[in-house]
Design a protein around this motif. Structure first.
Motif, mmCIF file in Angstrom:
data_model
loop_
_atom_site.group_PDB
_atom_site.id
_atom_site.type_symbol
_atom_site.label_atom_id
_atom_site.label_comp_id
_atom_site.label_asym_id
_atom_site.label_seq_id
_atom_site.Cartn_x
_atom_site.Cartn_y
_atom_site.Cartn_z
ATOM 1 N N TRP A 147 0.837 -1.195 0.000
ATOM 2 C CA TRP A 147 0.000 0.000 0.000
ATOM 3 C C TRP A 147 0.873 1.246 0.000
ATOM 4 C CZ3 TRP A 147 0.824 3.108 4.202
ATOM 5 C CH2 TRP A 147 1.166 2.523 5.428
ATOM 6 N N ALA A 148 0.269 2.322 -0.534
ATOM 7 C CA ALA A 148 0.951 3.617 -0.595
ATOM 8 C C ALA A 148 -0.025 4.714 -0.177
ATOM 9 C CB ALA A 148 1.472 3.888 -2.007
ATOM 10 N N TRP A 149 0.456 5.606 0.663
ATOM 11 C CA TRP A 149 -0.304 6.762 1.130
ATOM 12 C C TRP A 149 0.569 7.984 0.903
ATOM 13 C CZ3 TRP A 149 1.490 10.185 4.752
ATOM 14 C CH2 TRP A 149 0.587 11.102 5.310
ATOM 15 N N TRP A 150 -0.031 9.095 0.444
ATOM 16 C CA TRP A 150 0.775 10.296 0.248
ATOM 17 C C TRP A 150 -0.097 11.550 0.296
ATOM 18 C CZ3 TRP A 150 -0.864 7.033 -3.482
ATOM 19 C CH2 TRP A 150 -1.422 7.564 -4.659
ATOM 20 N N LYS A 151 0.562 12.661 0.646
ATOM 21 C CA LYS A 151 -0.118 13.958 0.672
ATOM 22 C C LYS A 151 0.944 15.061 0.660
ATOM 23 C CE LYS A 151 -0.416 14.928 5.636
ATOM 24 N NZ LYS A 151 -1.314 15.328 6.728
ATOM 25 N N GLU A 152 0.503 16.291 0.381
ATOM 26 C CA GLU A 152 1.399 17.441 0.430
ATOM 27 C C GLU A 152 1.539 17.903 1.879
ATOM 28 O OE1 GLU A 152 0.245 20.538 -2.197
ATOM 29 O OE2 GLU A 152 0.268 19.279 -3.992
ATOM 30 N N VAL A 153 2.761 18.299 2.257
ATOM 31 C CA VAL A 153 3.025 18.759 3.621
ATOM 32 C C VAL A 153 3.884 20.024 3.584
ATOM 33 C CG1 VAL A 153 2.869 16.441 4.609
ATOM 34 C CG2 VAL A 153 5.083 17.322 3.832
ATOM 35 N N ASP A 154 3.801 20.817 4.640
ATOM 36 C CA ASP A 154 4.613 22.027 4.728
ATOM 37 C C ASP A 154 6.036 21.707 5.171
ATOM 38 O OD1 ASP A 154 2.479 23.663 3.994
ATOM 39 O OD2 ASP A 154 1.783 23.822 6.080
ATOM 40 N N ASN A 155 6.178 20.700 6.041
ATOM 41 C CA ASN A 155 7.483 20.291 6.532
ATOM 42 C C ASN A 155 7.359 18.881 7.105
ATOM 43 O OD1 ASN A 155 6.911 20.423 9.556
ATOM 44 N ND2 ASN A 155 6.433 22.541 8.928
ATOM 45 N N ILE A 156 8.464 18.313 7.525
ATOM 46 C CA ILE A 156 8.440 16.961 8.112
ATOM 47 C C ILE A 156 9.025 16.993 9.525
ATOM 48 C CG2 ILE A 156 8.484 15.736 5.911
ATOM 49 C CD1 ILE A 156 11.525 15.285 6.423
ATOM 50 N N ASN A 157 8.868 18.113 10.210
ATOM 51 C CA ASN A 157 9.380 18.218 11.577
ATOM 52 C C ASN A 157 8.702 17.225 12.516
ATOM 53 O OD1 ASN A 157 10.981 20.348 10.706
ATOM 54 N ND2 ASN A 157 9.508 21.922 11.331
ATOM 55 N N HIS A 158 7.486 16.810 12.153
ATOM 56 C CA HIS A 158 6.738 15.892 13.003
ATOM 57 C C HIS A 158 7.110 14.429 12.784
ATOM 58 C CE1 HIS A 158 4.727 16.122 9.130
ATOM 59 N NE2 HIS A 158 4.157 14.957 9.387
ATOM 60 N N VAL A 159 7.877 14.142 11.752
ATOM 61 C CA VAL A 159 8.158 12.752 11.392
ATOM 62 C C VAL A 159 9.280 12.188 12.264
ATOM 63 C CG1 VAL A 159 8.927 11.196 9.566
ATOM 64 C CG2 VAL A 159 7.378 13.088 9.027
ATOM 65 N N ASP A 160 8.951 11.159 13.008
ATOM 66 C CA ASP A 160 9.942 10.399 13.769
ATOM 67 C C ASP A 160 9.415 8.979 13.905
ATOM 68 O OD1 ASP A 160 7.945 10.528 15.709
ATOM 69 O OD2 ASP A 160 9.002 11.977 16.971
ATOM 70 N N ASP A 161 10.103 8.160 14.670
ATOM 71 C CA ASP A 161 9.718 6.752 14.787
ATOM 72 C C ASP A 161 8.306 6.610 15.348
ATOM 73 O OD1 ASP A 161 10.297 3.990 14.541
ATOM 74 O OD2 ASP A 161 10.687 3.866 16.681
ATOM 75 N N ASP A 162 7.963 7.393 16.368
ATOM 76 C CA ASP A 162 6.629 7.294 16.969
ATOM 77 C C ASP A 162 5.543 7.711 15.984
ATOM 78 O OD1 ASP A 162 7.652 6.409 19.363
ATOM 79 O OD2 ASP A 162 7.760 8.402 20.268
ATOM 80 N N TRP A 163 5.773 8.809 15.240
ATOM 81 C CA TRP A 163 4.765 9.247 14.273
ATOM 82 C C TRP A 163 4.569 8.199 13.192
ATOM 83 C CZ3 TRP A 163 4.536 10.016 9.034
ATOM 84 C CH2 TRP A 163 3.396 10.665 8.561
#
Length: 373
Positions: A237-253
């Motif tokens: 499966w693939a999920w995608w969207k436009e984002v302003d930044n990826i500051n929220h992306v970490d292992d928990d997210w």
């Protein structure tokens, strides 16, 4: 053993000559995951041998059953014929203290230059990977140090680098193997034209869901493919969207997002409607980062389980940020195959995910299309 040394020198010259043109030599033999360790038989229980078992043969914690990273076989040789047989394997390690008087040590020295031998004795270097040394598609690693204990320490201290080098070779082999029987180029082109990204698709995968929906007032996209076989169900499966930044992306997210998507799209059977796929957090799982085609990639590996059921299996997940188009992608392969060795399928998934590409001009093309309309 002088004849063996001379033979090695001749073969080295032959490799250099062949490398200048097309390589018509026979491919190396052996199965995926097989690793031949050439050592003197008296050293099979040495500190070096134990270090190799712990590194290349260590348990893979993120796969059900915890299989070894590689299947190690320790071999010695007493004749040129035996040596020639060992040279035919696709994955070979030759390990020995540099100044031992064994056949293996003498063979090792025949493969190393005087300057490299000096570096080994002075502790400046110990590992020497060689590509296609005697056969095509061959991975060879020479390991040498002044003593058994020194070599064992060097191997342990460099575990990740040494193992990753061989895994990268195996992933390249899997890429060639996976698409040898056929590839759905038309489907790949459709993904590129309609969504601005693509992944190489094996000949018998079937696309099912392809949708765009609104979530938390944001436009998101979701797509699935499946390769259903008896006793070996695999899905993507693939999920995608436009984002302003990826500051929220970490292992928990990543884990939280994966779980929410699996809960939404991958339910249990008709008899277990309330069950869904989620991460098996009681088992080890890990996330590592690297760059691919200039994009930042989070690679997560672990075990999924079905709630209210005994079903479980491995997964490999890529979270990819395409800075050029400000798009965040999440891609995942998973499998349910209780009767199969899952290690090779996990490496297939890792190889296939590495074929992912995002169209860096996608945003520009969309804006141009909107301006025309």
């Amino acid at each position: 053993m002088k004849e063996i040394g001379k033979l090695a020198s001749i073969l080295l010259l032959a490799v250099i000559w062949v490398g200048c043109d097309s390589d018509y030599r026979r491919k190396a033999s052996g199965s995926f995951g097989q690793l031949i360790v050439v050592m003197d038989s008296a050293d099979f229980e040495s500190k070096t041998a134990e270090a190799l078992r712990q590194t290349f043969g260590g348990w893979t914690q993120t796969i059900p059953g915890k299989p070894p990273r590689f299947d190690l076989t320790f071999r010695d040789f007493d004749s040129n014929n035996e040596l020639e047989q060992l040279k035919q394997f696709r994955n070979v390690i030759v390990a020995s203290p540099i100044d031992d008087s064994t056949n293996v040590a003498e063979f090792m020295r025949a493969l190393l230059s005087d300057e490299v031998e000096r570096q080994v004795r002075d502790g400046e270097a110990f590992a020497f990977p060689l590509k296609d040394q005697w056969y095509r598609d061959q991975w060879l690693l020479l390991l040498a140090a002044p003593s058994d204990s020194a070599l064992a320490t060097q191997i342990k201290n460099s575990q990740k680098t040494l193992v990753d080098n061989l895994i990268d070779k195996e992933l390249n082999r899997w890429t060639a193997e996976i698409y040898e029987r056929g590839e759905q180029v038309a489907l790949e082109d459709s993904l590129w034209q309609n969504h601005g990204w693509k992944i190489r698709v094996q000949h018998d995968w079937i696309k099912s869901i392809d949708t765009t929906y609104t979530e938390n007032n944001e436009r998101v996209h979701f797509l699935t493919m499946r390769r259903p076989l008896p006793n070996n169900d695999r899905w993507f499966w693939a999920w995608w969207k436009e984002v302003d930044n990826i500051n929220h992306v970490d292992d928990d997210w990543i884990n939280t997002k994966r779980d929410s998507l699996n809960k939404k799209w991958f339910e249990g059977s008709s008899t277990r409607r309330n069950s869904f796929v989620t991460t098996a957090y009681k088992r080890p799982h890990k996330t590592e980062t690297f760059r691919m085609n200039g994009d930042l990639v989070y690679e997560s590996r672990g075990v999924w389980r079905m709630t209210e059921d005994a079903m479980a299996g491995p997964f490999v997940n890529f979270t990819v940020y395409d800075k050029e188009t400000s798009r965040l992608f999440m891609l995942e392969f998973a499998q349910f195959a209780p009767k199969y060795d899952k290690r090779k399928f996990v490496r297939q998934f890792r190889a296939m995910l590495r074929t992912f590409k995002s169209d860096s001009t996608w945003q520009a093309n969309s804006q141009k299309s909107m301006a025309i309309n």
